[in-house]
Scaffold this motif. Structure first.
Motif, PDB file in Angstrom:
ATOM      1  N   LYS A 133      -3.704   3.334  -1.088  1.00  0.00           N
ATOM      2  CA  LYS A 133      -4.007   2.712  -2.379  1.00  0.00           C
ATOM      3  C   LYS A 133      -2.994   1.607  -2.656  1.00  0.00           C
ATOM      4  CE  LYS A 133      -5.848   7.008  -4.347  1.00  0.00           C
ATOM      5  NZ  LYS A 133      -5.681   8.020  -5.416  1.00  0.00           N
ATOM      6  N   LYS A 183      -9.000   0.051  -0.128  1.00  0.00           N
ATOM      7  CA  LYS A 183      -8.839   1.164   0.814  1.00  0.00           C
ATOM      8  C   LYS A 183      -9.949   1.142   1.851  1.00  0.00           C
ATOM      9  CE  LYS A 183      -8.483   6.190   1.170  1.00  0.00           C
ATOM     10  NZ  LYS A 183      -7.439   6.122   2.194  1.00  0.00           N
ATOM     11  N   TYR A 227       0.814  -1.217   0.000  1.00  0.00           N
ATOM     12  CA  TYR A 227       0.000   0.000   0.000  1.00  0.00           C
ATOM     13  C   TYR A 227       0.850   1.271   0.000  1.00  0.00           C
ATOM     14  CZ  TYR A 227      -3.746  -3.215   1.246  1.00  0.00           C
ATOM     15  OH  TYR A 227      -4.643  -4.256   1.251  1.00  0.00           O
TER      16      TYR A 227
END
Length: 991
Positions: free
Chosen positions: A263, A308, A258
């Motif tokens: 994201k 997310k 991430y």
């Protein structure tokens, strides 16, 4: 081999044999052997001595390196090793999980028995394959690392065990030095001595830094990694997932899937390759089979990465920030007390800021469990209502109408729910707990009526003026009622609160202002009351120097529901450490503010506000019925709209306004601002009712305590009604605290005469023509002093006209003669009706109507200024002032006239001239004319509110002149009907 070669070999062998068999050779060999053996022994001895010396030097060097390192006990080591940051968790009411507070590092502790075996094996195979065999260090690995360091080898292999890594992360630093390494070895050996392998592994699994989660936050510990990367618990991790997490410590932010924004990275190859390395080591060390290895290597781990995930601070921004703020304040006080300070010491800003900063750090690192009072379902519903409510109003200057609301349980002070605003991304101010605004008329029960009743100066039946007033307050203050009207002369406290009259509230407040009623606000939790607020009369209408929050305003209303006890609202119910120790728990501390009798009477008055007063529209909007008592409020310039109400269980209030104060006035979707706010209040409380009906709509009602009595009183004085008050029809009844019930008889009334001008009444003068006066009851000036007479601009306005007040007027209500006769009127005629307007000169008390030179009617200035002529003739009207001076005639008008000859016209002209002369005589002899009427007089006194005693005279006069009788009777009936309609309209307006 040929023969020649063979011969040469044999010859050489014989020579060699002879050499070794030679005596001399043998002697030399024996000497050489002895020498070599002795040299070997010497070398061995020297080697042993050298090694011993080197070891001693090494040991001495090692001892020197760790000389300053304290000998740590097991407890010391345990404290250091287990001292890792852990994110605090937050719960709604009833232990419903909300989430973790925002921090630099997200960590959640987990016990070893709740970690997948795959993950434990993966970590050992990757980081320390001899974990279960060594005693904290691996000498071979250390020597290899030292050699590589001294030789500056291009390949550097780590020499640290899991135990050493734990020491490095939790006790020492990441400094690269022999000093730190020596201490690390020493402490690793001690840790292995004191702690079991499983304890060491558990701690390592909780402290490891493991990249970022799907919210973009830094994470540490395998539980946070499992939840933040794969959305599962550490105990439920699969083999590929375990291998992925076990590979992260080598390069947490290189291998994490991430970004900082939460994201997924475009390139996941580094992390996947590292996962495959871990799987290979697990297979090589026998932790998994070939089949498991092949299956795991082929698995697409990217499909397990969760998308997310919003943080609690993103999903519940106002709530999480409020919890953080309150928790930090609570912890700062606790920490200060631990250091020997008292709470009052924190008034020092520097000291306070020091402990707030410390509390903030501990809150984000110590893994507290914070339990709140907020009901998740009600909170969610209220946010939904706010998001979809269609009637907030127009945006102005780029700003929308903002809103704040809060729901508090009365008996405990628990904040059940609140609305911080409409859009946190646009405006972060919490409009329920932090925004300071004027509270308008919601101040009245808190500062005027509650304290006034408690001090024995006000009761629901207390009487006050309700007319324009002027109060000296630095400069002159002229409070007005809503919309600039609603003047009723005098009114009771109950009626004033019900209809939100400002003027009576201001006058009642002036009766108690010297007894410091603002102190009651401070007892009820108002934290922003200033020194100036104690002396400003405008405080009675909510004009605070700094303002008040929705929370404090609503919280104060709960005092009345709690029988006069204030219970401070709170949101943080309990804070528990990660070890299970309760480090804070809220305790209810009631504050006595009002007696139960005062609390009930104030509630009973506020019931009328909801049932039939300014908040009556809320009744049709509610999905349930409850015993609500409340108050609406509007601040200056219509900047703020309020509605606060309480029932036996909860208090609830809403506020609307612009962040930069602007007027809310005007309709939106057909609703004025006050109804837009009341309807919003109703929609929110209906939503809460659907979630928890028993909380929002209790079966019980407010119960009247002992010590309260019902008494009749005179509506103009508040005293026991006299016979004169009864005759005037002004007797009322209401509730009183027994010791403050009226005990003195009313003495307000004396007989007298008055005149009416428009809707006002004034005392007649000796010179006032009796045809324009009415007999009635005059109020003594002394009776007006207690209802605020000294502040009243026009005493005549205290007793309005209409059936409601009968024949009552104040003795100080007098008209002053302007010193001249009134100017002539202008009249109009339509369908035999003669009409005119109220004379512009204020001392005119009546009008006389003349027909063919004879007076046929007298109409006072408080009646309908219309006369209906019953037969033809020439008419004109004059005006008469307070001392009897009469104006010149108005223009003459003909009613029912026929065409006449020139001779007749000349005669009529001559008659008009005589009428004019006669009128002058009337002015000179008016007193005689009005007081000494002949029995056959054809005059009829037509007044809007004539005393019944004139009825007999009217009948006698009517018998003398049939034509006049018809005219005047018709006019009298018309005036009476119109006056009744006017009175009815006034009553409807009051309702």
């Amino acid at each position: 081999m040929n023969n020649n070669q063979k011969d040469r070999f044999q010859t050489a062998w014989k020579q060699l044999t002879r050499f070794f068999q030679n005596e001399k050779t043998q002697k030399n060999a024996r000497v050489t052997y002895q020498v070599i053996w002795n040299l070997t022994l010497i070398l061995i001895i020297v080697g042993v001595l050298g090694f011993s010396f080197a070891g001693g030097v090494g040991a001495g060097y090692f001892a020197a390196l760790v000389n300053n390192e304290p000998v740590r006990s097991k407890d010391d080591l345990k404290k250091d090793i287990y001292n890792y940051e852990e994110t605090s968790e937050v719960y709604f009411a009833d232990k419903v999980y909300l989430g973790k507070l925002k921090s630099d590092l997200d960590r959640e502790e987990v016990s070893i028995d709740k970690v997948s075996d795959h993950l434990k094996n993966a970590v050992i195979a990757t980081e320390d394959e001899y974990f279960y065999e060594h005693d904290g260090v691996v000498p071979k690995a250390i020597l290899r690392a030292v050699y590589q360091e001294f030789t500056n080898a291009s390949v550097q292999s780590g020499g640290s065990t899991l135990t050493q890594q734990l020491i490095k992360n939790q006790v020492l630093t990441n400094e690269v030095s022999f000093d730190r390494k020596a201490k690390e070895i020493l402490l690793a050996l001690r840790v292995e001595k004191f702690f079991e392998k499983e304890e060491i592994l558990e701690t390592y699994l909780n402290v490891s830094t493991l990249g970022r989660n799907s919210s973009g936050r830094n994470i540490a510990g395998v539980e946070s990694a499992a939840e933040g990367i794969f959305g599962v618990k550490a105990k439920d991790l699969t083999l590929p997932q375990s291998a992925f997490i076990a590979g992260l410590p080598q390069s947490p932010f290189g291998y994490t899937p991430y970004t900082q924004q939460g994201k997924l990275k475009d390139n996941q190859e580094p992390g996947i390759n590292r996962m495959k390395t871990v799987l290979k080591r697990m297979y090589s060390n026998g932790y998994i089979t070939k089949e498991q290895y092949d299956k795991a290597i082929a698995y697409d781990i990217t499909k397990d990465f969760i998308g997310k995930k919003a943080l609690p601070s993103e999903k519940y921004p106002w709530l999480t920030y409020e919890i953080e703020k309150r928790s930090i304040e609570i912890l700062s006080v606790s920490l200060a007390k631990e250091d020997g300070y008292e709470e009052k010491d924190l008034k020092n800003d520097d000291l306070k800021n020091q402990y707030l900063e410390l509390a903030d750090r501990k809150l984000r690192q110590n893994g507290y469990q914070i339990y709140t009072t907020v009901n998740k379902k009600i909170y969610d519903k209220m946010q939904e209502v706010t998001k979809n409510y269609p009637n907030f109003g127009y945006d102005k200057a780029g700003e929308p109408v903002e809103a704040g609301a809060i729901l508090i349980e009365n008996k405990t002070g628990k904040i059940i729910s609140f609305v911080g605003g409409r859009d946190f991304k646009r405006e972060q101010t919490n409009h329920a707990t932090a925004s300071l605004r004027s509270n308008g008329s919601t101040m009245k029960p808190l500062l005027v009526y509650g304290p006034g009743i408690e001090l024995g100066k006000i009761s629901p039946g207390s009487v006050s003026a309700n007319v324009p007033i002027s109060i000296p307050a630095g400069s002159m203050w002229h409070p007005g009622n809503y919309g600039g009207g609603s003047y009723t002369g005098v009114t009771t406290a109950r009626e004033a609160l019900k209809n939100s009259y400002n003027i009576p509230a201001a006058l009642f407040y002036m009766k108690i202002i010297n007894q410091r009623p603002a102190s009651y606000l401070e007892k009820m939790g108002f934290t922003t009351v200033t020194k100036e607020d104690y002396s400003h009369p405008s405080m009675s209408l909510g004009a605070l120097d700094k303002g008040v929050t929705v929370e404090e305003n609503v919280n104060a209303f709960g005092t009345f529901a709690n029988s006069g006890e204030f219970i401070d609202a709170y949101m943080i119910d309990k804070i528990v450490s990660k070890d299970g120790e309760v480090i804070y728990e809220h305790k209810v501390k009631p504050v006595e503010v009002f007696s139960p009798q005062t609390a009930y009477l104030t509630l009973d008055m506020m019931r009328d506000v909801v049932n039939s007063g300014t908040a009556a529209s809320v009744r049709n909007r509610l999905a349930f019925s409850s015993d609500w008592a409340g108050k609406t409020g509007t601040s200056q310039n219509y900047w703020d709209a309020w509605f606060v109400a309480t029932n036996p269980n909860v208090s609830f209030g809403t506020w609307m306004g612009y962040d930069t104060p602007k007027s809310l006035q005007g309709t939106y979707n057909g609703l004025e601002y006050n109804k837009r706010n009341i309807y919003y209040w109703a929609d929110l409380i209906n939503a809460a009712y659907k979630v928890d009906p028993k909380l929002i709509d209790p079966d019980k009602r407010f119960e009247m305590p002992g010590g309260i009595v019902s008494r009749s009183f005179c509506g103009v004085s508040g005293l026991l009604p006299s016979s004169a008050c009864q005759k005037a029809g002004l007797v009322k009844s209401d509730l009183f605290i027994a010791k403050y019930a009226p005990s003195r008889a009313d003495n307000s009334f004396i007989d007298g005469q008055y005149v009416s001008v428009g809707s006002k009444r004034y005392a007649a003068l000796p010179q006032t023509p009796s045809e324009f006066t009415s007999g009635g009851f005059m109020l003594n000036p002394a009776s007006f002093e207690d209802i605020g007479l000294k502040y009243v601009d026009d005493p005549g306005s205290l007793i309005p006209g209409g059936e409601k007040w009968g024949n009552v007027v104040g003795t100080k209500a007098t008209l002053n003669d302007n010193g001249k006769a009134p100017n002539a009127l202008s009249i109009t005629v339509s369908n035999n009706k003669i009409s005119w307007g109220l004379h512009p000169e204020g001392d005119v008390v009546g009008y006389r109507v003349y027909k063919n030179g004879r007076k046929v009617a007298s109409i006072n200035s408080g009646g309908n200024l219309v006369y209906t002529a019953g037969s033809g003739g020439s008419y004109y009207v004059t005006a008469v002032d307070i001392v009897g001076k009469e104006s010149a005639p108005s223009q003459h008008v003909e009613i029912g006239a026929k065409k006449t000859s020139a001779k007749a016209e000349a005669k009529d002209k001559d008659n008009k001239s005589k009428d004019s002369t006669k009128n002058k005589d009337n002015i000179a002899n008016e007193k005689t004319d009005t007081e000494e009427k002949k029995p056959d007089s054809k005059e009829e006194n037509v007044t809007a509110e004539k005393d019944k005693d004139t009825n007999n005279t009217d009948k006698e006069d009517t018998g003398k002149d049939t034509n006049i009788d018809k005219e005047t009777d018709q006019n009298t009936d018309q005036n009476t009907d119109q006056n009744k309609d006017t009175d009815k309209a006034e009553e409807e307006e009051e309702e």
